[in-house]
Scaffold this active site. Structure first.
Site, mmCIF file in Angstrom:
data_model
loop_
_atom_site.group_PDB
_atom_site.id
_atom_site.type_symbol
_atom_site.label_atom_id
_atom_site.label_comp_id
_atom_site.label_asym_id
_atom_site.label_seq_id
_atom_site.Cartn_x
_atom_site.Cartn_y
_atom_site.Cartn_z
ATOM 1 N N ASP A 1 27.473 67.012 159.880
ATOM 2 C CA ASP A 1 26.194 67.674 159.524
ATOM 3 C C ASP A 1 26.662 69.153 159.711
ATOM 4 O O ASP A 1 27.066 69.808 158.664
ATOM 5 C CB ASP A 1 25.078 67.206 160.805
ATOM 6 C CG ASP A 1 23.647 68.020 160.307
ATOM 7 O OD1 ASP A 1 23.406 67.821 159.187
ATOM 8 O OD2 ASP A 1 23.117 68.267 161.249
ATOM 9 N N LYS B 1 26.841 65.758 154.902
ATOM 10 C CA LYS B 1 25.644 66.722 154.293
ATOM 11 C C LYS B 1 26.092 68.232 153.909
ATOM 12 O O LYS B 1 25.941 69.029 154.842
ATOM 13 C CB LYS B 1 24.592 66.544 155.179
ATOM 14 C CG LYS B 1 23.534 65.615 155.624
ATOM 15 C CD LYS B 1 22.298 65.849 156.328
ATOM 16 C CE LYS B 1 21.759 64.662 157.190
ATOM 17 N NZ LYS B 1 20.934 65.251 158.245
ATOM 18 N N PHE C 1 16.920 63.712 156.671
ATOM 19 C CA PHE C 1 17.195 62.970 157.951
ATOM 20 C C PHE C 1 17.532 61.523 157.529
ATOM 21 O O PHE C 1 16.411 60.874 156.997
ATOM 22 C CB PHE C 1 16.149 62.875 159.092
ATOM 23 C CG PHE C 1 16.928 62.728 160.315
ATOM 24 C CD1 PHE C 1 17.800 63.644 161.022
ATOM 25 C CD2 PHE C 1 16.447 61.394 160.771
ATOM 26 C CE1 PHE C 1 18.099 63.310 162.198
ATOM 27 C CE2 PHE C 1 16.965 61.212 161.974
ATOM 28 C CZ PHE C 1 17.760 62.110 162.959
ATOM 29 N N ASP D 1 20.676 56.800 164.138
ATOM 30 C CA ASP D 1 19.449 56.615 164.459
ATOM 31 C C ASP D 1 18.406 57.745 164.327
ATOM 32 O O ASP D 1 18.584 58.862 164.151
ATOM 33 C CB ASP D 1 19.599 56.435 166.186
ATOM 34 C CG ASP D 1 19.816 57.684 166.761
ATOM 35 O OD1 ASP D 1 20.868 58.385 166.507
ATOM 36 O OD2 ASP D 1 18.953 58.198 167.811
ATOM 37 N N ARG E 1 19.335 52.008 164.264
ATOM 38 C CA ARG E 1 20.710 51.936 164.136
ATOM 39 C C ARG E 1 21.269 50.802 163.279
ATOM 40 O O ARG E 1 22.167 50.543 162.611
ATOM 41 C CB ARG E 1 21.498 51.879 165.578
ATOM 42 C CG ARG E 1 21.436 53.262 166.075
ATOM 43 C CD ARG E 1 22.389 53.086 167.301
ATOM 44 N NE ARG E 1 21.912 54.182 168.084
ATOM 45 C CZ ARG E 1 22.423 55.507 168.124
ATOM 46 N NH1 ARG E 1 23.197 55.956 167.124
ATOM 47 N NH2 ARG E 1 22.190 56.291 168.882
#
Ligand code: IMP
Ligand code: MG
Length: 174
Positions: free
Chosen positions: A101, A129, A150, A157, A163
């Site tokens: 991220d 990302k 997201f 999770d 998950r």
């Protein structure tokens, strides 16, 4: 608030891509052994699936990290909650992550692992990302580049939920 999960990548798409990465790693490291380092908990589902598709010798180890103050954004310094069981000296290490991220966690981790005397350290992530990157991190193997949403499933999770989803979904609140 109730949330809804919208499929981004199906189980078949994810499986197919993991197979391709497994084949690529097997080719790239032909004649060698690879040591997969899984970053818990998110990377565990991906690592197991990937390891099954690598045809050269594989060893595995796990580590768990958490950010200081519960916020990686502030410092980027991570605390080792569970360290590796084995040394990395002379090994061909591949760090297995669920997602890159901001890049803060990985950048710290790669430096730290690189200082333990491995032959080389590469990074393999299921998801990336790129739009969110704050710290430059070299990703050697990427499953999918995804938009800034997201996501959950395949180890990822939302509040410790989802998950176990066998696909990647976007969390929607509406
Ligand atoms: P960063 O690259 O240091 O910002 O941190 C990456 C970590 O943040 C990942 O290992 C995940 O644990 C978490 N993370 C980032 N984006 C997502 C997401 O979309 N869903 C679930 N967890 C995420
Ligand atoms: Mg993670």
């Amino acid at each position: 608030m109730a949330e809804r999960i919208e499929v981004l990548l199906t189980e078949q798409e994810v499986d197919k891509r993991i197979q391709e990465i497994g084949e690529q790693i097997s080719r790239d490291y032909a004649g060698k052994k690879v040591h997969l380092v899984c970053v818990l908990k998110g990377g565990s589902f991906f690592m197991c699936e990937l390891a099954k598709r690598i045809t050269i010798p594989v060893s595995i180890d796990f580590m768990s990290v958490s950010s200081y103050g519960g916020d990686t954004k502030s410092s980027g310094v991570v605390r080792i909650v569970k360290d590796l069981d084995e040394p990395l000296t002379g090994r061909h290490v591949i760090v297995i992550e669920d997602i890159v991220d901001s890049g803060r966690t990985l950048s710290y981790l790669l430096d730290m692992l690189g200082s333990r005397g491995p032959e080389d350290v590469k990074l393999c992530t299921l998801l990336d990302k790129p739009e969110r990157r704050v710290v430059d991190v070299k990703v050697d193997y990427t499953g999918f580049e995804i938009p800034d949403e997201f996501v959950v499933g395949y180890g990822l999770d939302y509040d410790q939920k989802y998950r176990n989803l066998p696909y990647i979904g976007i969390v929607k609140f509406d």
